[in-house]
Design an enzyme around this catalytic site. Structure first.
Site, PDB file in Angstrom:
ATOM      1  N   GLY A 114       0.777  -1.228   0.000  1.00  0.00           N
ATOM      2  CA  GLY A 114       0.000   0.000   0.000  1.00  0.00           C
ATOM      3  C   GLY A 114       0.812   1.282   0.000  1.00  0.00           C
ATOM      4  CD  GLU A 170       1.744   0.731   6.842  1.00  0.00           C
ATOM      5  OE1 GLU A 170       1.346   0.857   5.665  1.00  0.00           O
ATOM      6  OE2 GLU A 170       1.701  -0.340   7.463  1.00  0.00           O
ATOM      7  CG  ASP A 171      -1.349   2.050   2.707  1.00  0.00           C
ATOM      8  OD1 ASP A 171      -0.802   1.605   3.743  1.00  0.00           O
ATOM      9  OD2 ASP A 171      -2.077   1.350   1.996  1.00  0.00           O
ATOM     10  CG  ASP A 212      -8.041  -0.184   9.748  1.00  0.00           C
ATOM     11  OD1 ASP A 212      -8.807   0.082  10.672  1.00  0.00           O
ATOM     12  OD2 ASP A 212      -8.425  -0.641   8.665  1.00  0.00           O
ATOM     13  CE  LYS A 251     -10.525   3.211   7.503  1.00  0.00           C
ATOM     14  NZ  LYS A 251     -10.982   1.838   7.177  1.00  0.00           N
ATOM     15  CG  PHE A 278     -13.655  -1.089   2.735  1.00  0.00           C
ATOM     16  CD1 PHE A 278     -12.742  -0.785   1.741  1.00  0.00           C
ATOM     17  CD2 PHE A 278     -13.685  -2.379   3.248  1.00  0.00           C
ATOM     18  CE1 PHE A 278     -11.858  -1.732   1.254  1.00  0.00           C
ATOM     19  CE2 PHE A 278     -12.809  -3.341   2.758  1.00  0.00           C
ATOM     20  CZ  PHE A 278     -11.897  -3.021   1.762  1.00  0.00           C
ATOM     21  CB  VAL A 279     -10.899   4.618   2.368  1.00  0.00           C
ATOM     22  CG1 VAL A 279     -11.927   5.543   2.991  1.00  0.00           C
ATOM     23  CG2 VAL A 279      -9.855   4.199   3.400  1.00  0.00           C
ATOM     24  CG  ASP A 321      -5.755  -3.963  -1.425  1.00  0.00           C
ATOM     25  OD1 ASP A 321      -5.460  -3.544  -0.285  1.00  0.00           O
ATOM     26  OD2 ASP A 321      -5.900  -5.169  -1.685  1.00  0.00           O
ATOM     27  NE  ARG A 362      -2.372  -3.140  -3.745  1.00  0.00           N
ATOM     28  CZ  ARG A 362      -2.392  -3.336  -2.431  1.00  0.00           C
ATOM     29  NH1 ARG A 362      -2.375  -2.324  -1.604  1.00  0.00           N
ATOM     30  NH2 ARG A 362      -2.453  -4.563  -1.947  1.00  0.00           N
TER      31      ARG A 362
HETATM   32  C1  PRP Z   1      -2.768  -2.290   5.277  1.00  0.00           C
HETATM   33  C2  PRP Z   1      -1.919  -1.032   5.398  1.00  0.00           C
HETATM   34  C3  PRP Z   1      -1.191  -1.264   6.683  1.00  0.00           C
HETATM   35  C4  PRP Z   1      -2.164  -2.075   7.516  1.00  0.00           C
HETATM   36  C5  PRP Z   1      -2.836  -1.158   8.464  1.00  0.00           C
HETATM   37  O1  PRP Z   1      -1.979  -3.276   4.717  1.00  0.00           O
HETATM   38  O2  PRP Z   1      -1.057  -0.889   4.311  1.00  0.00           O
HETATM   39  O3  PRP Z   1       0.009  -1.981   6.501  1.00  0.00           O
HETATM   40  O4  PRP Z   1      -3.142  -2.622   6.620  1.00  0.00           O
HETATM   41  O5  PRP Z   1      -3.763  -1.876   9.257  1.00  0.00           O
HETATM   42  P1  PRP Z   1      -3.626  -2.009  10.839  1.00  0.00           P
HETATM   43  O6  PRP Z   1      -3.311  -0.649  11.392  1.00  0.00           O
HETATM   44  O7  PRP Z   1      -5.010  -2.478  11.237  1.00  0.00           O
HETATM   45  O8  PRP Z   1      -2.588  -3.018  11.144  1.00  0.00           O
HETATM   46  P2  PRP Z   1      -2.573  -4.640   4.124  1.00  0.00           P
HETATM   47  O9  PRP Z   1      -2.351  -5.747   5.107  1.00  0.00           O
HETATM   48  O10 PRP Z   1      -3.991  -4.433   3.665  1.00  0.00           O
HETATM   49  O11 PRP Z   1      -1.614  -4.911   2.898  1.00  0.00           O
HETATM   50  P3  PRP Z   1      -1.309  -3.976   1.631  1.00  0.00           P
HETATM   51  O12 PRP Z   1      -0.441  -2.830   2.102  1.00  0.00           O
HETATM   52  O13 PRP Z   1      -0.582  -4.869   0.691  1.00  0.00           O
HETATM   53  O14 PRP Z   1      -2.629  -3.490   1.093  1.00  0.00           O
END
Ligand code: PRP
Length: 178
Positions: free
Chosen positions: A43, A98-99, A102, A130, A151-152, A158, A164
């Site tokens: 991400g 980080e993107d 959550d 968030k 859900f963004v 993604d 993405r």
């Molecule tokens: C997403 C995002 C962070 C993580 C955040 O990654 O890039 O790494 O979730 O969530 P959290 O704060 O609840 O831990 P994801 O696992 O979806 O993988 P991606 O980056 O490949 O989309």
């Protein structure tokens, strides 16, 4: 993609403008020091690419890939390293990029792992956060935008691998995932 989205939260122009502010803040904070940006795949690809080009400091990048087990819309909190860093970060000024934050579980794990490698400094930059979903208190130094608990997708985020490449950040319409 457009019919799958219910609302655009931030346009690509708004994201670029905020990134420029954050980049200037980082440049000021790290004046005279080389920075290593550690992007969390997949991400963070867009943020790492755009952030470093908005910066004036000397900057290098490296990547980690983390698995949170599972493909649902909620983080499981269980993580393992799929791809580790290619460089030794001991004595380096590291910013994890980080993107989105959550629940905070991914970064919580990652920060304790990286801290044990003795970097000179270790901070976090997250494009989106968030607050309503936080389960762990993660010390984030640089945040792009705090967003609602929807859900963004887009700007690296993604759903099942898609969206993405959307330049904006948008709320995914529930009909796509329900
Ligand atoms: C997403 C995002 C962070 C993580 C955040 O990654 O890039 O790494 O979730 O969530 P959290 O704060 O609840 O831990 P994801 O696992 O979806 O993988 P991606 O980056 O490949 O989309």
């Amino acid at each position: 993609m457009k019919s799958d989205l219910s609302e655009v939260l931030y346009t690509s122009d708004q994201i670029a403008a905020r990134l420029a502010e954050v980049a200037a803040e980082i440049d000021r904070d790290y004046e005279g020091r080389d920075i290593l940006l550690v992007g969390v795949l997949n991400g963070a690809i867009m943020v790492v690419a755009d952030l470093q080009r908005a910066m004036r400091s000397h900057v290098e990048m490296d990547w980690m890939a983390i698995s949170s087990y599972g493909s649902g819309t909620q983080s499981s909190g269980v993580v393992r390293i799929l791809k580790d860093l290619g460089v030794d970060i001991e004595g380096r000024h590291v910013i994890v990029v980080e993107d989105i934050i959550d629940t905070g579980l991914t970064l919580s794990y990652l920060m304790s792992n990286l801290a044990s490698r003795k970097p000179a400094s270790l901070e976090i930059m997250a494009m989106f956060r968030k607050p309503g979903a936080a389960r762990m208190d993660v010390p984030v130094k640089y945040v792009g935008f705090d967003i609602p608990n929807d859900f963004v997708v887009g700007y690296g985020l993604d759903h099942a691998g898609r969206y993405r490449n959307l330049r904006d950040l948008a709320i995914l319409s529930p009909h796509v995932y329900q």
